[in-house]
Design a protein around this motif. Structure first.
Motif, PDB file in Angstrom:
ATOM      1  N   ALA A   4       0.833  -1.199   0.000  1.00  0.00           N
ATOM      2  CA  ALA A   4       0.000   0.000   0.000  1.00  0.00           C
ATOM      3  C   ALA A   4       0.865   1.246   0.000  1.00  0.00           C
ATOM      4  O   ALA A   4       0.590   2.220  -0.719  1.00  0.00           O
ATOM      5  N   ALA A   5       1.926   1.231   0.792  1.00  0.00           N
ATOM      6  CA  ALA A   5       2.833   2.373   0.839  1.00  0.00           C
ATOM      7  C   ALA A   5       3.517   2.585  -0.508  1.00  0.00           C
ATOM      8  O   ALA A   5       3.674   3.724  -0.979  1.00  0.00           O
ATOM      9  N   SER A   6       3.916   1.499  -1.156  1.00  0.00           N
ATOM     10  CA  SER A   6       4.574   1.601  -2.458  1.00  0.00           C
ATOM     11  C   SER A   6       3.625   2.121  -3.527  1.00  0.00           C
ATOM     12  O   SER A   6       3.987   2.977  -4.344  1.00  0.00           O
ATOM     13  N   VAL A   7       2.397   1.608  -3.531  1.00  0.00           N
ATOM     14  CA  VAL A   7       1.392   2.077  -4.496  1.00  0.00           C
ATOM     15  C   VAL A   7       1.112   3.552  -4.283  1.00  0.00           C
ATOM     16  O   VAL A   7       1.048   4.348  -5.239  1.00  0.00           O
ATOM     17  N   ASP A   8       0.939   3.943  -3.032  1.00  0.00           N
ATOM     18  CA  ASP A   8       0.632   5.335  -2.722  1.00  0.00           C
ATOM     19  C   ASP A   8       1.781   6.251  -3.113  1.00  0.00           C
ATOM     20  O   ASP A   8       1.578   7.334  -3.673  1.00  0.00           O
ATOM     21  N   ALA A   9       3.024   5.830  -2.836  1.00  0.00           N
ATOM     22  CA  ALA A   9       4.187   6.639  -3.194  1.00  0.00           C
ATOM     23  C   ALA A   9       4.308   6.776  -4.710  1.00  0.00           C
ATOM     24  O   ALA A   9       4.650   7.853  -5.225  1.00  0.00           O
ATOM     25  N   THR A  10       4.035   5.696  -5.431  1.00  0.00           N
ATOM     26  CA  THR A  10       4.073   5.748  -6.897  1.00  0.00           C
ATOM     27  C   THR A  10       3.076   6.763  -7.428  1.00  0.00           C
ATOM     28  O   THR A  10       3.385   7.557  -8.323  1.00  0.00           O
ATOM     29  N   ARG A  11       1.881   6.763  -6.864  1.00  0.00           N
ATOM     30  CA  ARG A  11       0.845   7.698  -7.305  1.00  0.00           C
ATOM     31  C   ARG A  11       1.205   9.132  -6.951  1.00  0.00           C
ATOM     32  O   ARG A  11       1.108  10.032  -7.787  1.00  0.00           O
ATOM     33  N   ARG A  12       1.652   9.381  -5.723  1.00  0.00           N
ATOM     34  CA  ARG A  12       1.938  10.738  -5.283  1.00  0.00           C
ATOM     35  C   ARG A  12       3.105  11.363  -6.045  1.00  0.00           C
ATOM     36  O   ARG A  12       3.121  12.568  -6.283  1.00  0.00           O
ATOM     37  N   ARG A  13       4.073  10.538  -6.413  1.00  0.00           N
ATOM     38  CA  ARG A  13       5.264  11.053  -7.102  1.00  0.00           C
ATOM     39  C   ARG A  13       5.102  11.078  -8.615  1.00  0.00           C
ATOM     40  O   ARG A  13       6.032  11.467  -9.330  1.00  0.00           O
ATOM     41  N   GLY A  14       3.937  10.674  -9.087  1.00  0.00           N
ATOM     42  CA  GLY A  14       3.688  10.712 -10.514  1.00  0.00           C
ATOM     43  C   GLY A  14       4.493   9.701 -11.310  1.00  0.00           C
ATOM     44  O   GLY A  14       4.708   9.876 -12.511  1.00  0.00           O
TER      45      GLY A  14
END
Length: 266
Positions: A4-14
């Protein structure tokens, strides 16, 4: 939680959703293939020496000889699809060569579902993952109640409820804004833990549903103490094991199986 953290970081960082998928593949598959080669060398070597009993007598988890798997089963093992492959392509029946890769066959499905959500609806990431979780859990409940649980055995709905614990904990600790939302997650995890303890959940590992939910509650309770735990010198050996846990997980079984019988015979 980590995914979840990896998915969220991928989304937030574009970043690219395909980059997320590529990192998961690179992290999981090459070490796994190395472990498969290790199993082949050890078990095939014992067979060549006439010592088949050391991996097949049943004093620990017995291990199949490499020649016991046909080409389809080997394809399922090397692609980590063997756990669910019989649902869409059979015969032959499913056979996990390393015995421990069954969990990776679920894990790669969880990763792929997260990749699809990230690819298609990144702006509604949490809502989409919640919808997938509800749909998967309802599918599992209905399959169980109608005596058709075998139809999804090996497919992601079978164990998604345990994976969803990590998603819920991540959302509760890092995204939820209101006390009511946080209490809702806490209550849901507590209910899942009780259900897992009081009812028979057909899972590959006994009590895993209750333990997953309970561990989620422990993670929530430990927030705020993470830095202290990370800096505790007496936990250094445990952290060292943690950094190597995937490698140990991949290669431990021949050591334990052969070693157990050798000790038994002594």
């Amino acid at each position: 939680y980590c995914i979840a953290a990896s998915v969220d970081a991928t989304r937030r960082r574009g970043r690219s959703s395909f980059g997320f998928l590529g990192r998961r593949i690179w992290r999981i598959y090459p070490p796994y293939w190395a472990a498969v080669a290790w199993f082949v060398v050890v078990i095939g070597g014992l067979d060549a020496l006439g010592l088949e009993r050391l991996h097949g007598e049943g004093h620990a988890l017995s291990l199949d000889s490499p020649a016991d798997l046909d080409a389809i089963q080997w394809g399922g093992n090397l692609t980590l699809t063997e756990q669910w492959r019989p649902l869409v392509w059979r015969p032959p029946y499913g056979k996990i060569f390393t015995r421990i890769a069954w969990s990776l066959c679920y894990e790669e499905q969880f990763y792929f579902i997260c990749f699809l959500v990230l690819l298609t609806v990144p702006k509604r990431l949490y809502g989409a993952l919640a919808a997938v979780s509800v749909a998967a859990i309802l599918t599992r409940v209905m399959a169980s109640d109608t005596g058709r649980i075998h139809l999804i055995d090996g497919a992601f709905p079978y164990l998604w409820h345990e994976f969803a614990v990590g998603l819920a904990v991540y959302w509760r600790l890092n995204v939820a804004q209101t006390p009511a939302a946080k209490r809702g997650i806490d209550a849901a995890l507590a209910v899942l833990a009780v259900i897992g303890l009081l009812s028979y959940f057909s899972t590959p590992v006994a009590n895993s549903t209750a333990m997953s939910a309970a561990f989620g509650l422990v993670l929530i309770a430990l927030r705020g103490r993470d830095d202290r735990v990370e800096q505790s010198r007496w936990l250094t050996p445990l952290r060292a094991c943690g950094r190597r846990c995937y490698s140990v997980y991949l290669v431990h079984l021949p050591v334990c199986t052969v070693g157990s019988l050798w000790l038994y015979e002594r």
